[in-house]
Design a protein around this motif. Structure first.
Motif, PDB file in Angstrom:
ATOM      1  N   VAL A 198       0.522  -3.993   4.844  1.00 31.56           N
ATOM      2  CA  VAL A 198      -0.825  -4.035   4.285  1.00 31.56           C
ATOM      3  C   VAL A 198      -1.799  -4.167   5.443  1.00 31.56           C
ATOM      4  N   ILE A 199      -2.845  -3.351   5.418  1.00 31.64           N
ATOM      5  CA  ILE A 199      -3.819  -3.353   6.510  1.00 31.64           C
ATOM      6  C   ILE A 199      -4.987  -4.234   6.091  1.00 31.64           C
ATOM      7  N   SER A 200      -5.203  -5.302   6.843  1.00 32.24           N
ATOM      8  CA  SER A 200      -6.280  -6.222   6.483  1.00 32.24           C
ATOM      9  C   SER A 200      -7.534  -5.916   7.286  1.00 32.24           C
TER      10      SER A 200
ATOM     11  N   GLU B  42      -8.011 -13.120   9.958  1.00 27.72           N
ATOM     12  CA  GLU B  42      -7.295 -14.352   9.565  1.00 27.72           C
ATOM     13  C   GLU B  42      -7.693 -15.464  10.526  1.00 27.72           C
ATOM     14  N   MET B  43      -8.405 -16.454   9.995  1.00 28.50           N
ATOM     15  CA  MET B  43      -8.832 -17.559  10.858  1.00 28.50           C
ATOM     16  C   MET B  43      -8.357 -18.887  10.315  1.00 28.50           C
ATOM     17  N   GLY B  44      -7.333 -18.797   9.453  1.00 27.14           N
ATOM     18  CA  GLY B  44      -6.783 -20.022   8.891  1.00 27.14           C
ATOM     19  C   GLY B  44      -6.912 -20.071   7.384  1.00 27.14           C
ATOM     20  N   GLN B  45      -7.770 -19.209   6.863  1.00 30.46           N
ATOM     21  CA  GLN B  45      -8.078 -19.276   5.424  1.00 30.46           C
ATOM     22  C   GLN B  45      -7.015 -18.615   4.563  1.00 30.46           C
ATOM     23  N   GLY B  46      -5.996 -18.031   5.200  1.00 28.85           N
ATOM     24  CA  GLY B  46      -4.877 -17.509   4.424  1.00 28.85           C
ATOM     25  C   GLY B  46      -5.080 -16.110   3.879  1.00 28.85           C
ATOM     26  N   ILE B  47      -6.041 -15.408   4.437  1.00 26.83           N
ATOM     27  CA  ILE B  47      -6.368 -14.100   3.870  1.00 26.83           C
ATOM     28  C   ILE B  47      -5.285 -13.061   4.184  1.00 26.83           C
ATOM     29  N   TYR B  48      -4.513 -13.294   5.255  1.00 27.79           N
ATOM     30  CA  TYR B  48      -3.412 -12.376   5.573  1.00 27.79           C
ATOM     31  C   TYR B  48      -2.287 -12.498   4.549  1.00 27.79           C
ATOM     32  N   THR B  49      -2.406 -13.426   3.647  1.00 29.54           N
ATOM     33  CA  THR B  49      -1.453 -13.517   2.541  1.00 29.54           C
ATOM     34  C   THR B  49      -2.134 -13.122   1.234  1.00 29.54           C
ATOM     35  N   SER B  50      -3.357 -13.577   1.033  1.00 31.82           N
ATOM     36  CA  SER B  50      -4.042 -13.310  -0.234  1.00 31.82           C
ATOM     37  C   SER B  50      -4.314 -11.823  -0.438  1.00 31.82           C
ATOM     38  N   LEU B  51      -4.744 -11.135   0.612  1.00 33.99           N
ATOM     39  CA  LEU B  51      -5.023  -9.700   0.437  1.00 33.99           C
ATOM     40  C   LEU B  51      -3.734  -8.918   0.145  1.00 33.99           C
ATOM     41  N   PRO B  52      -2.648  -9.137   0.894  1.00 36.23           N
ATOM     42  CA  PRO B  52      -1.398  -8.479   0.513  1.00 36.23           C
ATOM     43  C   PRO B  52      -0.945  -8.827  -0.911  1.00 36.23           C
ATOM     44  N   MET B  53      -1.184 -10.057  -1.341  1.00 39.46           N
ATOM     45  CA  MET B  53      -0.807 -10.421  -2.721  1.00 39.46           C
ATOM     46  C   MET B  53      -1.568  -9.553  -3.719  1.00 39.46           C
ATOM     47  N   LEU B  54      -2.862  -9.405  -3.477  1.00 38.13           N
ATOM     48  CA  LEU B  54      -3.669  -8.584  -4.395  1.00 38.13           C
ATOM     49  C   LEU B  54      -3.157  -7.156  -4.418  1.00 38.13           C
ATOM     50  N   LEU B  55      -2.899  -6.624  -3.235  1.00 36.27           N
ATOM     51  CA  LEU B  55      -2.458  -5.234  -3.174  1.00 36.27           C
ATOM     52  C   LEU B  55      -1.100  -5.062  -3.831  1.00 36.27           C
ATOM     53  N   ASN B  56      -0.220  -5.994  -3.527  1.00 37.41           N
ATOM     54  CA  ASN B  56       1.139  -5.835  -4.057  1.00 37.41           C
ATOM     55  C   ASN B  56       1.251  -6.172  -5.540  1.00 37.41           C
ATOM     56  N   GLU B  57       0.267  -6.878  -6.057  1.00 42.73           N
ATOM     57  CA  GLU B  57       0.280  -7.116  -7.505  1.00 42.73           C
ATOM     58  C   GLU B  57       0.354  -5.777  -8.236  1.00 42.73           C
ATOM     59  N   GLU B  58      -0.308  -4.786  -7.682  1.00 37.92           N
ATOM     60  CA  GLU B  58      -0.308  -3.456  -8.302  1.00 37.92           C
ATOM     61  C   GLU B  58       0.732  -2.531  -7.688  1.00 37.92           C
TER      62      GLU B  58
ATOM     63  N   ARG C  20       4.393  -6.941   4.976  1.00 34.41           N
ATOM     64  CA  ARG C  20       3.867  -7.448   6.243  1.00 34.41           C
ATOM     65  C   ARG C  20       2.375  -7.158   6.263  1.00 34.41           C
ATOM     66  N   VAL C  21       1.686  -7.751   7.240  1.00 33.45           N
ATOM     67  CA  VAL C  21       0.258  -7.512   7.323  1.00 33.45           C
ATOM     68  C   VAL C  21      -0.126  -7.189   8.748  1.00 33.45           C
ATOM     69  N   GLU C  22      -1.172  -6.406   8.880  1.00 37.11           N
ATOM     70  CA  GLU C  22      -1.634  -5.974  10.200  1.00 37.11           C
ATOM     71  C   GLU C  22      -3.154  -5.889  10.132  1.00 37.11           C
ATOM     72  N   SER C  23      -3.811  -6.138  11.264  1.00 40.95           N
ATOM     73  CA  SER C  23      -5.271  -6.059  11.227  1.00 40.95           C
ATOM     74  C   SER C  23      -5.716  -4.612  11.345  1.00 40.95           C
ATOM     75  N   SER C  24      -6.787  -4.278  10.684  1.00 38.71           N
ATOM     76  CA  SER C  24      -7.247  -2.887  10.665  1.00 38.71           C
ATOM     77  C   SER C  24      -8.037  -2.574  11.926  1.00 38.71           C
ATOM     78  N   PRO C  25      -8.115  -1.292  12.267  1.00 42.79           N
ATOM     79  CA  PRO C  25      -9.064  -0.906  13.306  1.00 42.79           C
ATOM     80  C   PRO C  25     -10.486  -0.985  12.750  1.00 42.79           C
ATOM     81  N   VAL C  26     -11.468  -0.710  13.583  1.00 38.71           N
ATOM     82  CA  VAL C  26     -12.850  -0.727  13.098  1.00 38.71           C
ATOM     83  C   VAL C  26     -13.179   0.669  12.583  1.00 38.71           C
TER      84      VAL C  26
END
Ligand code: FES
Ligand code: FES
Lengths: 722, 156
Positions: A62-64, A68-84, A93-99
Motif C-alpha cells: 500500500v502506498i501511503s 508516519e510520525m507516530g500516529q499509526g497511519i502506516y497501519t490505518s491507511l492499509p487497513m482502509l484499503l484492504n477492507e475493500e 506492507r506499506v511504503e511512502s509515496s513519491p511526490v
C-alpha cells in the motif's frame, strides 16, 4: 495544524461523497506506476492504481501519501484499503509515496500530513482504491475462466468462482488485472460488514521499531555523503556579517565551511567533527531588531493589549449589556508561553544535488512545499527533485514548516558545498530554532445570573498569527482573523446566550508555527479553566455546569458523562487528592478528561490518573486511537507542568532537556481512554487529546488547594504550602 | 585505533578516542538503530550496553569501549524474540519509534538485574529515557509483560 478553516472542513465532510461520488478514476489509473523500491526485487510488482501494488509473489504494497510520525497511519491507511481489497492482511506492507499531484491531500490540495485530517480525508479514497483493485482482479479471473464476474468473489488474496470453487491468487492475477479497464462505478461495503476497520490491529511498523531497522531521516547514509551542522543566528532575524573558519577547519574531519542564507555550515566526515568545528567558528552577527525582544516586556505588552478591544471573531447576543446587567461578574487573565516541538528526532535532511536533478531524503509533513522550495534553491523544476519521505521521529507540526526552512537550508548547504550532504540539527538548534507555538494572553469576563448560570462571556485573545505571511494566509485568515488564533474559543460548544471573542495579532521576530493542537493548545486551557472559575463563582459543580451548558450538544455531553462516570466524579478520594474536569472540541472530535492529582508540600504537582473519553466518529484502529489520546495527554502534561521558551535580549534562554524538561516515566499518570462508539465519519485523533489535560489538572489543583492556576507551565513555587 | 566488539563482532575504528561512542556506532560503523536525541545524557535515546551496563553513548568516549563488549539494539536478538521485543509488539508500544531503541536497551538492563520489577523499579530505571510521543504507560505494561514472558520461558 489547522490549515483548513472550519468551513472548508465542513464542506469536505459533507461532501464525504465528494470522494465517494466524484472520484476521478482517470487520476489514479491508467498506468500511474510509482517506481518500485529495489528491495521489492525479484517479484514483479504490479500497480493496480496509485495506491496499491500487488507482487507476483503475493505481496501487497500500500502506498501511503501521508507521513508516519507516530500516529499509526502506516497501519490505518492499509487497513482502509484492504477492507475493500480483501487481500491477506499478513501480506500487506506499506511504503511512502513519491511526490505527485495524485497524492495530494483531498482538502488541502497539496501533499502534506497535518491537522489531524488523514483518516477523515482518506477514509473514502483508500477504500475506493482497494475496491477498484479488487474489482479488476475479479474481472481478470472471470475473463480467464470465461465466467461472469458476478459469479466470483474475493477472499483473503484469492478470487474464487463460487459455483466451481476454482481459485486464483492475487499475485497470479495482478498482471492481467492491470490491463483491465478500471471500473467506473465503485460501490463500497456497508460499514456493518467491515472485518478489519474498527477492530484493533497490530501496527505494521512495530517490529521495525523494536530492532533498530526502522529508518528515520537521520539514518539515511548515501555514498560520498558528508554531515553538516549550521551555526544559525543567535537572535531571530539576525544575519552573518563576517566569519573566520580557520580554527574550525583545523579540526580533523572538517572538510569545508560555507556560508548559507541562514548562517554558516560546517561540513565534515560525520556529525562529531562537524559539531566540534561549529564550536570553533568565529562569527560576527548583525542581530537586527530581534535583539530587543524580552519575554518580560512582551508579557507586559500582551497583558495591556488583552484589556483593549480587538477584532471581533464572533459575537452572539449583546455581551456588554448582559455583563452590565449580571448579578455577578468575574474577570481573569490567562497566559501560556512559547513552546518548542522537541520531536525526539531532531530535524535533518539529506540532499544529493546534481546539475539536472536533486534527490532528497527527509522526514517531512509537507512534501509538495519542500520539494518546490528545494527546486527553487537548486534552480530546477519540482519534477526534477525526487523527495523520499522517511519515517518521522515525531512531527507535531514542526515538520510541516510553511517556509520549508529545514529543506531549503539543506539544499542551500548542498549547493554551496557541492557534495551530497546531511544537515543535522542538534537538540540545542531545535530548542533555540524558533517556529514555536505562539505565546498567548487571554482576558476573560463573565456575567452570572442570580442562579449562578453564565449569561455573558467575553474573551480577548492576544498572540501572533501562524498563517500571516505564509502560503496558507488566504486559506486561514479572513477579515484579519487567523482561524488558528481563535479556534477553540470562537466556536465553543457551551450554550451561553451573550458571547464575544475578539483578537489582537501583534507582530514580532519570533517565528511561530502550528504545534500539536495549534490554537486549541491554548484555548483549551484558558476557556476550560475560566469556565471552572465561573462554576465556582456561581456555586455550581464544574461537571454539572458543563452538563447544563452542553444541553444542545449530545455528542459532547456523552463524552463528558462517560469520562465523569469512569472517573467516579463526585466520589470520595484519599486525603490530598482532587479531581478536575475539562472538555474540548477540536479537529471535529469531542474529548473530555478528568485528572486526579495531589500537590506536595514543595508545590510539586503529581498527576496520578487521567481518564479520557473521546468521540472521533467511526474508528479505524481503536488501539491507535487510544495510543494517540495517551500520547496527547503526556504531550499536554509536559506543556502544563514543565516547559516554556523565554527570551532575553532576543536570545532564547533554554537549550536542552535540562532546562526544557519533558514529562518522564516517574511523572507519567495512569491513563484510561474510552471511545464512544459512533457511526459518524471519522474525525481527528492525533491532536484532540492535548487540549483538555492542562485545564483538567489546573482545575484539580484548585479543588485540592484553592489556588487558581492561570499561567502555564504550572510553577511549584506558586503552589508551595506555607 | 580502538578495538572492541559490537554485537559479538570485533571492530577496530580510527576515530579520535574522545569521539562519543554514539557517533562511532552511527557514522563509522553504520549501525543506525542507536539514536541521537540530546547529546547530554538527558534523554536515553542513545542507550547501549558496555559489558552489560546501560551507557549513554552520546557522552561516552569511544575509548571507554576499548576491549569491551558493546551491544546495540541490533544485537539484542537476531529475530525479534527477546522478551522485550515480544512484549513491545504485543502491546504496540512505539508511536514514532525514535526513542524505542533506547527504551528497550534500558529495560533490558533492568530486567537482567531484576526479573520482576515493580512500578517503582520501572520508574527508577526508565526515567532517564524520554519519550516525546508519550508511550510511558505502554512501556510500563510491556516491561511487566516481558518479565512474565521471561518467566514462562524459564519455566519451560
Ligand atoms: S542522546 Fe544520549 S542521552 Fe540523549
Ligand atoms: S515513540 Fe516517539 S519519542 Fe518515543
Amino acid at each position: 495544524m489547522s490549515v483548513a478553516t472550519e468551513m472548508k472542513r465542513r464542506e469536505f465532510l459533507k461532501a464525504g461523497a465528494a470522494l465517494g461520488g466524484g472520484l476521478l478514476i482517470s487520476l489514479y489509473v491508467p498506468e500511474f506506476v510509482p517506481a518500485a523500491r529495489a528491495a521489492d526485487s525479484a517479484a514483479k510488482p504490479v500497480a493496480l492504481n496509485a495506491f496499491v501494488r500487488i507482487g507476483t509473489d503475493e505481496s501487497v504494497t500500500v502506498i501511503s501519501n501521508h507521513s508516519e510520525m507516530g500516529q499509526g497511519i502506516y497501519t490505518s491507511l492499509p487497513m482502509l484499503l484492504n477492507e475493500e481489497l480483501e487481500a491477506d492482511w499478513a501480506r500487506v506492507r506499506v511504503e511512502s509515496s513519491p511526490v505527485d499531484a495524485v497524492y495530494n491531500h483531498t482538502v488541502f490540495g497539496l501533499m502534506m500530513t497535518g491537522g489531524s485530517t488523514t483518516t477523515n480525508s482518506e477514509y473514502d479514497r483508500f477504500r475506493k482504491m482497494g475496491a477498484m483493485a479488487r474489482i479488476m482482479l475479479i474481472a481478470a479471473a472471470a475473463q480467464s475462466w470465461n465466467v461472469d464476474s458476478q459469479t466470483c468473489r474475493a477472499e483473503k488474496g484469492f478470487v474464487i468462482h463460487t459455483a466451481t470453487g476454482r481459485r486464483a491468487s492475487y499475485g497470479s492475477l495482478a498482471e492481467a488485472a492491470s490491463r483491465i479497464a478500471p471500473p467506473k462505478d465503485i460501490p463500497l461495503k456497508d460499514p456493518k460488514d467491515f472485518t478489519l476497520v474498527g477492530k484493533p490491529v497490530h501496527r505494521l511498523d512495530t517490529p521495525s521499531k523494536t530492532n533498530g531497522t526502522a529508518q528515520f531521516g537521520l539514518d539515511v547514509y548515501i555514498p560520498g555523503m558528508l554531515t553538516a551542522v549550521v551555526a544559525r543566528a543567535p537572535v531571530f532575524g539576525g544575519k552573518v556579517v563576517s566569519f573566520n573558519a580557520d580554527q574550525a577547519k583545523a579540526i580533523p574531519g572538517v572538510v569545508n565551511v560555507v556560508q548559507v542564507p541562514s548562517g554558516v555550515a560546517v561540513i565534515a566526515k560525520g556529525f562529531w567533527p562537524a559539531k566540534l568545528g561549529r564550536e570553533k567558528l568565529e562569527i560576527t552577527w548583525d542581530d537586527g531588531p530581534g535583539a530587543a525582544l524580552s519575554t518580560v516586556e512582551m508579557r507586559a505588552n500582551f497583558s495591556t493589549l488583552s484589556k483593549t478591544p480587538g477584532l471581533v471573531a464572533r459575537k452572539v447576543g449583546d455581551p456588554a449589556a448582559a455583563l452590565a446587567g449580571a448579578a455577578k461578574t468575574i474577570t481573569a487573565e490567562y497566559e501560556v508561553p512559547y513552546l518548542a516541538h522537541c520531536m525526539m528526532e531532531p530535524l535533518n535532511t539529506v540532499v544529493d544535488l546534481h546539475e539536472d536533478r536533486c534527490e532528497i531524503w527527509t522526514g517531512t509533513q509537507f512534501q509538495t512545499g519542500d520539494r518546490a522550495a528545494a527546486a527553487k534553491v537548486a534552480g530546477l523544476k519540482p519534477e526534477q527533485v525526487t523527495l523520499h519521505t522517511t519515517l518521522l521521529g515525531g512531527g507535531f507540526g514542526r515538520r510541516a514548516n510553511p517556509s520549508c526552512d529545514f529543506v531549503t537550508e539543506a539544499t542551500e548547504v548542498a549547493k554551496a558545498a557541492k557534495v551530497p550532504v546531511k544537515v543535522v540539527w542538534t537538540r540545542e538548534d531545535d530548542i533555540r530554532g524558533g517556529w514555536y507555538r505562539p505565546m498567548w494572553y487571554d482576558h476573560f469576563a463573565a456575567g452570572l445570573d442570580a442562579s449562578g448560570n453564565p449569561v455573558a462571556w467575553t474573551h480577548t485573545i492576544v498572540g501572533q498569527s501562524i498563517m500571516a505571511g505564509t502560503m496558507f494566509e488566504s486559506y486561514g485568515i479572513k477579515n484579519g482573523i487567523d482561524s488558528a488564533s481563535v479556534e477553540g474559543a470562537a466556536d465553543i460548544l457551551y450554550g451561553i446566550p451573550n458571547l464575544q471573542v475578539d483578537l489582537h495579532t501583534p507582530k514580532n521576530e519570533v517565528p511561530v508555527q502550528w504545534w500539536r493542537s495549534v490554537g486549541h493548545s491554548h484555548t483549551g486551557f484558558s476557556v476550560e479553566a475560566f469556565l471552572d472559575e465561573v462554576a465556582h463563582a456561581g456555586g455550581k459543580d464544574p461537571y454539572e455546569l458543563r452538563r447544563t451548558l452542553l444541553a444542545g450538544q449530545p455528542r459532547m455531553l456523552a463524552v463528558l458523562d462517560l469520562a465523569a462516570q469512569k472517573a467516579n466524579w463526585g466520589s470520595a478520594l484519599p486525603a490530598g487528592r482532587a479531581r478536575g474536569i475539562a472538555t474540548h472540541f477540536s479537529f471535529d472530535s469531542y474529548v473530555a478528561q478528568v485528572a486526579e492529582i495531589s500537590v506536595e508540600k514543595d508545590g510539586t504537582v503529581r498527576v496520578h490518573r487521567v481518564v479520557a473519553a473521546v468521540d472521533c466518529g467511526r474508528t479505524v484502529n481503536p488501539d491507535t486511537v487510544k495510543a494517540q489520546l495517551e500520547g496527547g495527554i503526556i504531550f499536554g502534561l509536559t506543556a502544563a507542568l514543565k516547559t516554556e521558551i523565554t527570551l532575553d535580549k532576543g536570545r532564547v534562554q533554554q537549550r536542552n532537556f535540562n532546562d526544557y524538561p519533558m514529562v518522564r516515566m516517574f511523572e507519567s499518570p495512569t491513563i484510561e481512554v474510552f471511545i464512544v462508539p459512533s457511526t459518524e465519519h471519522p474525525t481527528g485523533v492525533g491532536e484532540p487529546g492535548v487540549p483538555p489535560v492542562a485545564p483538567a489538572v489546573a482545575n484539580a489543583i484548585f479543588a485540592a488547594t484553592g489556588k487558581r492556576v492561570r499561567r502555564l507551565p504550572i510553577k511549584p513555587e506558586d503552589l508551595r504550602s506555607a | 585505533m580502538i578495538s572492541f566488539t559490537v554485537n559479538g563482532k570485533p571492530v577496530t575504528v580510527e576515530d579520535p578516542p574522545s569521539t562519543p561512542l554514539l557517533w562511532v556506532i552511527r557514522d563509522s560503523l553504520n549501525l543506525t538503530g542507536t539514536k541521537y536525541g540530546c547529546g547530554m545524557a538527558l534523554c536515553g535515546a542513545c542507550t547501549v550496553h558496555i559489558d552489560g551496563q546501560a551507557v549513554r553513548s552520546c557522552v561516552a568516549p569511544v575509548s571507554r569501549a576499548e576491549g569491551k563488549k558493546v551491544t546495540t539494539i541490533e544485537g539484542i536478538s537476531p529475530d525479534l524474540t527477546h522478551p522485550l521485543q515480544q512484549a513491545w509488539i504485543e502491546i504496540d508500544v512505539p508511536q514514532c519509534g525514535y526513542c524505542q531503541s533506547g527504551q528497550i536497551m534500558s529495560a533490558a538492563v533492568l530486567l537482567a538485574e531484576n526479573s520482576t520489577p515493580s512500578d517503582e523499579d520501572i520508574d527508577e530505571a526508565m526515567s532517564g529515557n524520554i519519550c516525546r510521543c508519550g508511550t510511558y504507560p505502554r512501556i510500563r505494561r510491556a516491561i511487566h509483560r516481558a518479565a512474565e514472558i521471561s518467566k514462562q520461558r524459564g519455566a519451560k
